[in-house]
Design an enzyme around this catalytic site. Structure first.
Site, PDB file in Angstrom:
ATOM      1  N   ASP A 183       0.873  -1.174   0.000  1.00 22.57           N
ATOM      2  CA  ASP A 183       0.000   0.000   0.000  1.00 22.57           C
ATOM      3  C   ASP A 183       0.907   1.219   0.000  1.00 22.57           C
ATOM      4  O   ASP A 183       1.720   1.411   0.898  1.00 22.57           O
ATOM      5  CB  ASP A 183      -0.879  -0.025   1.254  1.00 22.57           C
ATOM      6  CG  ASP A 183      -1.841   1.157   1.277  1.00 22.57           C
ATOM      7  OD1 ASP A 183      -2.479   1.420   0.241  1.00 22.57           O
ATOM      8  OD2 ASP A 183      -1.933   1.827   2.322  1.00 22.57           O
ATOM      9  N   GLU A 270      -1.454  -1.251  -6.069  1.00 20.84           N
ATOM     10  CA  GLU A 270      -2.634  -0.641  -6.657  1.00 20.84           C
ATOM     11  C   GLU A 270      -2.202   0.080  -7.918  1.00 20.84           C
ATOM     12  O   GLU A 270      -1.127   0.673  -7.973  1.00 20.84           O
ATOM     13  CB  GLU A 270      -3.256   0.356  -5.680  1.00 20.84           C
ATOM     14  CG  GLU A 270      -4.040  -0.316  -4.593  1.00 20.84           C
ATOM     15  CD  GLU A 270      -4.615   0.691  -3.628  1.00 20.84           C
ATOM     16  OE1 GLU A 270      -5.841   0.819  -3.571  1.00 20.84           O
ATOM     17  OE2 GLU A 270      -3.829   1.357  -2.943  1.00 20.84           O
ATOM     18  N   CYS A 323     -12.596  -4.827   5.631  1.00 23.57           N
ATOM     19  CA  CYS A 323     -11.983  -5.543   6.755  1.00 23.57           C
ATOM     20  C   CYS A 323     -11.263  -6.765   6.187  1.00 23.57           C
ATOM     21  O   CYS A 323     -11.883  -7.594   5.527  1.00 23.57           O
ATOM     22  CB  CYS A 323     -13.046  -5.966   7.764  1.00 23.57           C
ATOM     23  SG  CYS A 323     -12.413  -7.137   8.995  1.00 23.57           S
ATOM     24  N   CYS A 326     -12.970 -10.163   7.817  1.00 21.93           N
ATOM     25  CA  CYS A 326     -14.295 -10.700   7.477  1.00 21.93           C
ATOM     26  C   CYS A 326     -14.875 -10.103   6.191  1.00 21.93           C
ATOM     27  O   CYS A 326     -15.976 -10.427   5.792  1.00 21.93           O
ATOM     28  CB  CYS A 326     -15.266 -10.477   8.639  1.00 21.93           C
ATOM     29  SG  CYS A 326     -15.775  -8.749   8.817  1.00 21.93           S
ATOM     30  N   CYS A 342     -13.430  -3.044  13.186  1.00 22.45           N
ATOM     31  CA  CYS A 342     -14.481  -3.555  12.308  1.00 22.45           C
ATOM     32  C   CYS A 342     -15.773  -3.750  13.103  1.00 22.45           C
ATOM     33  O   CYS A 342     -15.777  -4.470  14.105  1.00 22.45           O
ATOM     34  CB  CYS A 342     -14.029  -4.867  11.677  1.00 22.45           C
ATOM     35  SG  CYS A 342     -15.355  -5.671  10.743  1.00 22.45           S
ATOM     36  N   CYS A 345     -16.787  -7.838  12.880  1.00 17.90           N
ATOM     37  CA  CYS A 345     -16.081  -8.918  13.581  1.00 17.90           C
ATOM     38  C   CYS A 345     -15.242  -8.408  14.745  1.00 17.90           C
ATOM     39  O   CYS A 345     -14.673  -9.212  15.486  1.00 17.90           O
ATOM     40  CB  CYS A 345     -15.200  -9.710  12.610  1.00 17.90           C
ATOM     41  SG  CYS A 345     -13.733  -8.825  12.055  1.00 17.90           S
ATOM     42  N   ASP A 352      -3.196   1.286   7.223  1.00 18.96           N
ATOM     43  CA  ASP A 352      -2.357   0.926   6.082  1.00 18.96           C
ATOM     44  C   ASP A 352      -2.025  -0.566   6.048  1.00 18.96           C
ATOM     45  O   ASP A 352      -1.977  -1.167   4.974  1.00 18.96           O
ATOM     46  CB  ASP A 352      -1.072   1.755   6.095  1.00 18.96           C
ATOM     47  CG  ASP A 352      -1.375   3.249   6.055  1.00 18.96           C
ATOM     48  OD1 ASP A 352      -2.312   3.635   5.323  1.00 18.96           O
ATOM     49  OD2 ASP A 352      -0.689   4.021   6.747  1.00 18.96           O
TER      50      ASP A 352
HETATM   51 ZN   LIG Z   1     -14.357  -7.591  10.159  1.00 20.13          ZN
END
Ligand SMILES: [Zn+2]
Length: 407
Positions: A183, A270, A323, A326, A342, A345, A352
């Site tokens: 990233d 990316e 996330c 999950c 998150c 979860c 980052d």
């Molecule tokens: Zn999650």
């Protein structure tokens, strides 16, 4: 057949500096004269001039009194200008480049020798009057020397970029080794995840010191009168400091890309449309300073040589907001939020690090989906051609709005 270029510093003698100045002058004059001819021809016929069309003008010019000094210039140097000019025109016609511009004597000067340059110990031997020029050669010049471009920077230093050709192709790329996701950011230059740990790489340490110095020198130069000798001297100092800044940056980017390529087989980044992102003023300076584009280029060619693979994923892939545990996607994640939890979860994320994990996972997904028949058998189209969009995630994941930055 593969090509590789090395850049070497040249140390011409005073006499050779004179010869080079003459060649730079002739090449620049011929470019501007040829461009003028092309413009006239274009207005009259809608076409530019070909390389041979341009070359055919040279013998007559060399005979005319006002332009007979063109004969002092090694003729293949002038013919290279014709080639580059006709190519520049073609690129313009085919929408790949802007309209060719006139060359100024105040910018970087360069000439090209299309052939016949040889390495002799710590020197390069040029055809024509230039002769053997001392050089600092860091990397071996071990291929067949093709084009050599000699340039003079505004700081007064001379360089030669030597393009060499080698027999055979690079080994085919393999994807069975380690995969790393990167990233690229502003706060840290790069955050990586290789499946085991997250690593952060800050921008080069001394860069800001050099940049401050550059700003000081630029202010000093701006205070001198335009066109004065003092201004010219001050500008030369600015050019020298600017070179320091860019050397520090390049050195850092080379070392970091080397480290990543040595330790991994597949690198996932990316697909950065840096140009598009620079529209955001706040980030513009930071982005153009960090050199992401250069970094991805370094990664790309180093991987090619070590039979690794670069995968560029679509830049609107929501790497930051997803996330990695999950796959729940949050709606918004402003740039100043560095950590988040998150809601689905409960995993606590470093912004980052989480993004690097998602980028890596997306790269693996592209790799494995291309291995199940979606791409051709040998996986050749895994790596999209730079600048082109890669395949999107097929799930129902919402894409980030283009106005939100995924840094
Ligand atoms: Zn999650």
């Amino acid at each position: 057949m593969r090509r590789q270029a090395v850049k070497v510093r040249l140390y011409p003698t005073d006499e050779q500096i004179q010869v080079l100045a003459q060649h730079f002058g002739c090449a620049r004059w011929w470019w501007n004269y040829g461009l003028n001819k092309c413009i006239k021809t274009y207005k009259a016929t809608g076409k530019g001039l070909s390389q041979s069309g341009l070359n055919s003008l040279l013998p007559k010019l060399k005979k005319e009194k006002e332009t007979e000094w063109l004969g002092e210039c090694y003729s293949q140097v002038l013919q290279s200008v014709s080639l580059n000019l006709s190519r520049a025109y073609q690129n313009f016609f085919e929408g790949r480049a802007k309209y060719p511009r006139f060359k100024s004597k105040h910018h970087r000067q360069s000439i090209q020798y299309p052939q016949k340059v040889k390495q002799v110990d710590n020197a390069l031997k040029f055809p024509g009057r230039l002769g053997t020029v001392n050089a600092k050669i860091h990397r071996p010049v071990d291929g067949v020397i093709k084009t050599v471009t000699v340039s003079k920077c505004p700081s007064g230093k001379y360089y030669a970029s030597v393009v060499m050709e080698y027999e055979g192709d690079y080994p085919a790329s393999k994807t069975d080794g380690k995969v790393i996701g990167i990233d690229l950011g502003v706060k840290d230059f790069a955050v990586t995840y290789d499946g085991e740990k997250v690593s952060k790489y800050q921008n080069p340490k001394h860069l800001s010191k050099y940049e401050k110095n550059l700003a000081v020198k630029q202010r000093i130069a701006a205070r001198k009168n335009k066109g004065s000798n003092r201004r010219r001297k001050a500008n030369k100092i600015v050019a020298r400091v600017y070179e320091q800044v860019s050397n520090v940056r390049q050195d850092y980017l080379h070392k970091l890309s080397r480290k990543i390529v040595d330790n991994n087989q597949v690198v996932v980044v990316e697909n950065l449309n840096v140009k598009g992102m620079v529209h955001n003023r706040k980030l513009a300076k930071a982005i153009s300073d960090t050199g992401w584009g250069t970094f991805v280029n370094f990664l790309s060619y180093k991987l090619e040589r070590s039979s690794g693979k670069l995968i560029e994923i679509d830049r609107w892939f929501p790497s930051s907001k997803l996330c990695s545990n999950c796959h729940y996607q949050v709606n918004e994640l402003p740039l100043d939020v560095r950590t988040w939890t998150c809601p689905s979860c409960g995993t606590h994320h470093d912004r980052d690090g989480n993004a690097a994990m998602n980028i890596r996972a997306e790269g693996i997904r592209i790799l494995s989906s291309s291995g199940t028949g979606e791409a051709n058998a040998n996986g050749e189209d895994i790596r999209p051609i730079r600048g082109r969009k890669s395949k999107m995630r097929q799930s129902s994941v919402k894409l980030e709005a283009p106005t939100k930055l995924t840094l």
